[in-house]
Design an enzyme around this catalytic site. Sequence first.
Site, PDB file in Angstrom:
ATOM      1  N   LEU A 172     -59.652 -30.308  30.597  1.00 22.79           N
ATOM      2  CA  LEU A 172     -58.855 -29.437  29.735  1.00 22.79           C
ATOM      3  C   LEU A 172     -57.627 -28.934  30.492  1.00 22.79           C
ATOM      4  CD1 LEU A 172     -61.813 -27.359  28.204  1.00 22.79           C
ATOM      5  CD2 LEU A 172     -60.898 -29.574  27.481  1.00 22.79           C
ATOM      6  N   ARG A 210     -49.561 -16.370  32.630  1.00 21.25           N
ATOM      7  CA  ARG A 210     -49.600 -15.474  33.787  1.00 21.25           C
ATOM      8  C   ARG A 210     -48.970 -16.096  35.035  1.00 21.25           C
ATOM      9  NH1 ARG A 210     -55.774 -13.668  33.722  1.00 21.25           N
ATOM     10  NH2 ARG A 210     -55.967 -15.581  32.471  1.00 21.25           N
ATOM     11  N   ASP A 267     -57.569 -26.384  35.933  1.00 20.98           N
ATOM     12  CA  ASP A 267     -57.078 -25.335  36.837  1.00 20.98           C
ATOM     13  C   ASP A 267     -58.146 -24.873  37.820  1.00 20.98           C
ATOM     14  OD1 ASP A 267     -58.779 -23.978  35.166  1.00 20.98           O
ATOM     15  OD2 ASP A 267     -57.296 -22.526  34.450  1.00 20.98           O
ATOM     16  N   ASN A 324     -55.105 -18.818  37.547  1.00 20.70           N
ATOM     17  CA  ASN A 324     -54.414 -18.316  36.356  1.00 20.70           C
ATOM     18  C   ASN A 324     -53.105 -17.604  36.680  1.00 20.70           C
ATOM     19  OD1 ASN A 324     -56.408 -19.002  34.224  1.00 20.70           O
ATOM     20  ND2 ASN A 324     -57.723 -17.660  35.438  1.00 20.70           N
ATOM     21  N   ASN A 360     -27.441 -44.973  76.498  1.00 18.58           N
ATOM     22  CA  ASN A 360     -27.377 -43.543  76.807  1.00 18.58           C
ATOM     23  C   ASN A 360     -26.227 -42.925  76.032  1.00 18.58           C
ATOM     24  OD1 ASN A 360     -28.347 -41.287  78.883  1.00 18.58           O
ATOM     25  ND2 ASN A 360     -26.132 -41.143  78.677  1.00 18.58           N
ATOM     26  N   TYR A 379     -17.940 -40.806  57.971  1.00 17.65           N
ATOM     27  CA  TYR A 379     -17.531 -40.505  56.594  1.00 17.65           C
ATOM     28  C   TYR A 379     -16.028 -40.196  56.562  1.00 17.65           C
ATOM     29  CZ  TYR A 379     -17.666 -38.235  51.961  1.00 17.65           C
ATOM     30  OH  TYR A 379     -17.455 -37.890  50.652  1.00 17.65           O
TER      31      TYR A 379
END
Length: 450
Positions: free
Chosen positions: A8, A15, A103, A225, A374, A384
């Site tokens: 279910l 809540r 739940d 809940n 290194n 970029y």
Amino acid sequence: MQKVAIVLAAGKGTRMKSVHAKAAHTLCGKPMISWVCDAVREAGYDQIYVVCGHRADEIQEILGESVTYVLQEKQLGTGHAVQVALEAIPDLEEAEVLVTCGDTPLLRGETLAHLSEAHGDSAVTVLSTELESPFGYGRIIRKDRAVAAIVEEKDATEDQKKVREINVGTYVFRLAFLKKAISALDTNNAQGEFYLTDLIAAAHAEGLGTAAYMMTNANESLGVNNRAQLAKATLLMQERINDYWMAQGVGMVNPAMTFIDAQVALSPDVFLEAPVKLKGHTKVGEGTRIGMNSEIRDAEIGQDCQIDQAVICEAIVGNEVKIGPFAYLRPGTELADQVKVGHYVEIKNSHVGQGSKIPHLSYMGDADIGAGVNIGCGSITCNYDGQKKYRTTIEDRAFIGSNTNLIAPVTIGEHAYIAAGSTIRKDVAGDSLTFMDTKVKSRDNWNKDK
């Protein structure tokens, strides 16, 4: 006998104060509904019907095609949800039906298996436990040891409220009884809903078997809940996960400050300082030590690595690698064996070859770095240009001096030496020395002059 399960998960969960379905909220990196369905399968119930309502799309996205979905358009109580589910279940001559809630993520598969075993020939068997403070839960009312009824908190008398044995909200029914009895449910109760719990009193009144399996670990009964209950359930689940890994040979300084998601895989002799977070589908190899304040997500870490105060996300790390402190490995990073990544180093979408070193204060993005390279302090790949990203290639055993800017796309050849403070805009040949004063000067085959 066939075994069918109904989960279910249609409630709004008001809540929780959330736009998401209640059963979609996660603990330890896994949605509640997934925890429940996995436990149901572990108990031997392969046919699972999930009753959805509010945000059914979220539940379906989580579970995919692993279950059958039933839509409960109006939430009229648990009894109504099961009625809707029964309409989707094909006619079976004889079947055992498990009904549980989406739940209750702490329920174990072995507990549900014990409930099934205890069911026997009863019309209904209830999963129960005892609580010191049972306020808010339905009480198990017994008569001559049999379960005579389940009374909800709002409908209970003062004497009934003193009962400590509570209903967990999970049941096993005989399918034939369930189909017959559920059609007779009414809404004559404080909530004005169809209570599934009324079926227990109906079975007892007919003289049919009504039993309960009382589990010893009351923590498994915790229903979620609200946010506080979710946090409590998460702590309990994390304790369970940590206990499991320690039993497998994983060391932890402070389990209470060690956070491991459900999908994480650890090998023996991994050692975790605290606090540490291992999230998603992370894998960690044998003998690796992860230092305090490290967070690793969806990464693969090899054997015998040392990681100190680092963040690693969607990266692959080889064996005997040293990382940190304060390093950041971003998605697409791959480090070969014996690589060293030092403090305040960031690497993104780059491959670093065996034995290469990036000791400190450098950024390597979109780079292919060979073996034995290194990278000096303060060096960066300028990948970029404001519109596109470009790759930098640094071939085996090249030496990049401190404070070097590599303007991509650019290739640094094998054994090349870039002097400190250089800005490189063009490819550099192998075995060459490149340096800057007022302009760039190069000397080919410089190694041969030594």
